[in-house]
Motif scaffolding. Structure first.
Motif, mmCIF file in Angstrom:
data_model
loop_
_atom_site.group_PDB
_atom_site.id
_atom_site.type_symbol
_atom_site.label_atom_id
_atom_site.label_comp_id
_atom_site.label_asym_id
_atom_site.label_seq_id
_atom_site.Cartn_x
_atom_site.Cartn_y
_atom_site.Cartn_z
ATOM 1 N N ASP A 117 56.388 50.773 55.705
ATOM 2 C CA ASP A 117 57.476 50.465 54.766
ATOM 3 C C ASP A 117 58.801 51.120 55.233
ATOM 4 N N PHE A 118 59.343 50.882 54.850
ATOM 5 C CA PHE A 118 60.712 51.182 55.279
ATOM 6 C C PHE A 118 61.618 51.871 54.353
ATOM 7 N N SER A 119 61.038 50.658 53.007
ATOM 8 C CA SER A 119 61.334 51.953 51.572
ATOM 9 C C SER A 119 60.853 52.667 51.081
ATOM 10 N N LYS A 120 59.798 53.166 51.250
ATOM 11 C CA LYS A 120 59.025 53.661 51.045
ATOM 12 C C LYS A 120 58.775 55.367 52.353
ATOM 13 N N SER A 121 59.553 54.759 53.857
ATOM 14 C CA SER A 121 59.181 55.836 54.726
ATOM 15 C C SER A 121 57.801 56.307 54.677
ATOM 16 N N ILE A 122 57.149 55.095 54.854
ATOM 17 C CA ILE A 122 56.049 55.281 54.843
ATOM 18 C C ILE A 122 54.812 54.887 56.318
ATOM 19 N N ILE A 123 54.272 55.250 57.226
ATOM 20 C CA ILE A 123 53.452 53.943 57.748
ATOM 21 C C ILE A 123 51.777 54.464 57.495
ATOM 22 N N THR A 124 51.730 53.372 57.147
ATOM 23 C CA THR A 124 49.858 53.190 56.786
ATOM 24 C C THR A 124 48.806 52.326 57.997
ATOM 25 N N LYS A 164 65.192 60.404 59.221
ATOM 26 C CA LYS A 164 65.342 60.330 60.849
ATOM 27 C C LYS A 164 64.164 59.410 61.208
ATOM 28 N N GLU A 165 62.969 59.486 61.561
ATOM 29 C CA GLU A 165 61.829 58.826 61.984
ATOM 30 C C GLU A 165 61.842 57.055 61.319
ATOM 31 N N ALA A 166 62.563 57.326 60.239
ATOM 32 C CA ALA A 166 62.474 56.112 59.504
ATOM 33 C C ALA A 166 63.983 55.012 60.163
ATOM 34 N N LEU A 167 64.669 55.832 60.414
ATOM 35 C CA LEU A 167 65.540 55.327 60.819
ATOM 36 C C LEU A 167 65.565 54.662 62.096
ATOM 37 N N PHE A 168 64.815 55.558 63.371
ATOM 38 C CA PHE A 168 65.101 54.965 64.524
ATOM 39 C C PHE A 168 63.883 54.481 64.768
ATOM 40 N N LEU A 169 62.275 54.102 63.660
ATOM 41 C CA LEU A 169 61.514 53.223 64.463
ATOM 42 C C LEU A 169 62.016 51.687 63.525
ATOM 43 N N LYS A 170 63.028 52.178 62.364
ATOM 44 C CA LYS A 170 63.368 50.791 61.886
ATOM 45 C C LYS A 170 64.663 49.936 63.202
ATOM 46 N N GLN A 171 65.212 50.835 63.952
ATOM 47 C CA GLN A 171 66.428 50.612 64.923
ATOM 48 C C GLN A 171 64.658 50.018 66.006
ATOM 49 N N LEU A 172 63.638 51.159 66.503
ATOM 50 C CA LEU A 172 62.930 50.193 67.348
ATOM 51 C C LEU A 172 62.469 48.898 66.696
ATOM 52 N N ASN A 179 64.667 70.308 73.494
ATOM 53 C CA ASN A 179 63.764 70.785 72.936
ATOM 54 C C ASN A 179 63.783 69.839 71.792
ATOM 55 N N ALA A 180 65.212 69.888 71.119
ATOM 56 C CA ALA A 180 64.966 69.606 70.099
ATOM 57 C C ALA A 180 64.444 67.748 70.104
ATOM 58 N N MET A 181 64.586 67.351 70.811
ATOM 59 C CA MET A 181 64.297 65.276 71.493
ATOM 60 C C MET A 181 63.034 66.010 71.612
ATOM 61 N N ARG A 182 62.353 66.555 72.193
ATOM 62 C CA ARG A 182 60.832 66.565 72.784
ATOM 63 C C ARG A 182 60.044 67.292 71.593
ATOM 64 N N LEU A 183 60.454 68.032 70.269
ATOM 65 C CA LEU A 183 59.858 67.923 69.520
ATOM 66 C C LEU A 183 60.197 67.181 68.383
ATOM 67 N N PHE A 184 60.799 66.185 68.362
ATOM 68 C CA PHE A 184 61.285 64.980 67.654
ATOM 69 C C PHE A 184 59.928 63.938 67.634
ATOM 70 N N ILE A 185 60.010 63.761 69.326
ATOM 71 C CA ILE A 185 59.060 62.578 69.680
ATOM 72 C C ILE A 185 57.917 63.049 69.787
ATOM 73 N N LYS A 186 57.314 64.171 69.865
ATOM 74 C CA LYS A 186 55.815 64.389 69.524
ATOM 75 C C LYS A 186 55.693 64.412 68.315
ATOM 76 N N ASN A 187 56.047 64.609 67.255
ATOM 77 C CA ASN A 187 56.029 64.560 65.532
ATOM 78 C C ASN A 187 56.078 63.195 65.897
ATOM 79 N N PHE A 188 56.890 62.752 65.853
ATOM 80 C CA PHE A 188 57.078 61.008 65.898
ATOM 81 C C PHE A 188 56.019 60.495 65.882
#
Length: 228
Positions: free
Chosen positions: A145-152, A163-171, A197-206
């Motif tokens: 749900d992009f409006s709430k920035s959640i995955i269920t 950032k994660e919500a924007l990236f997922l919407k693009q994908l 390092n910033a990229m790896r951390l972002f992807i790992k958490n995502f």
């Protein structure tokens, strides 16, 4: 279509207010099949209390419940809440009622008796109200749900960063590889640098918030989403 509707509705909670026991029980049985959580109320006061306690995404309420008026309930809610979706059910087809209901920004006005087709049409209108760019199926059990920035999914809810919500919407919307350059432009602002390092951390958490093996790295190019 029915399966897609069920998958989408399963991310939401609904409150159903109806003073006639038989109707309330029958419709609630249907709602329980579709929604993540369902709550029922016998009158407007009970409905307002359950609205405050549970913050449902959708309220379905009868206009006339004994001496209480469903329109008054909605007006009370609308004093501080313009976002919760509302569907009205009523035996009345009086134009004055309909005009009052329209002013309260409703999703649908269902004239009783509530048939299965009427209910499904109203629930489809509820989903559509979020518009096609807000709710996405990642696979059979997972919703974004992009409006709430959640995955269920059936058991968990994950809160996404902006950032994660924007990236997922693009994908999802582009349905192709999102290059490293696109990622840098999209999720790293001008005041920060996309270091390895910033990229790896972002992807790992995502990845922790996505279905297993759904984010694929295309070596030297970027990432794409694999949907089940």
């Amino acid at each position: 279509m029915q399966e897609i509707l069920i998958n989408k509705l399963n991310a939401f909670r609904v409150l159903y207010a109806e003073d006639e026991d038989g109707i309330r029980e029958n419709i609630n049985e249907i709602l329980e099949h579709y929604f993540k959580e369902t709550y029922t109320a016998k009158n407007a006061n009970d409905a307002y209390l359950k609205y405050v306690q549970n913050k449902p995404d959708l309220i379905i309420t009868d206009i006339q419940m004994g001496n209480e008026n469903g329109l008054d309930l909605i007006r009370r809610i609308r004093e501080s809440d313009s976002k919760t979706r509302i569907i009205i059910t009523s035996a009345f087809t009086d134009l004055d009622y309909m005009l009052q209901a329209t002013e309260l920004h409703l999703i649908k006005y269902i004239v009783k008796p509530i048939t299965h087709d009427k209910l499904i049409n109203a629930l489809e209108a509820f989903i559509k109200s979020y518009d096609d760019n807000k709710i996405y199926n990642l696979n059979e059990k997972w919703l974004f749900d992009f409006s709430k920035s959640i995955i269920t999914n059936d058991e968990e809810q994950f809160d996404l960063t902006k950032k994660e919500a924007l990236f997922l919407k693009q994908l999802l919307t582009k349905d192709r590889i999102i290059t490293y350059e696109e990622m840098e432009n999209l999720i790293w602002d001008e005041d920060s640098v996309m270091t390895p390092n910033a990229m790896r951390l972002f992807i790992k958490n995502f990845r922790k918030k996505l279905p297993e093996k759904s984010l694929k790295n295309i070596q030297g190019t970027g990432y794409r989403l694999v949907r089940g």
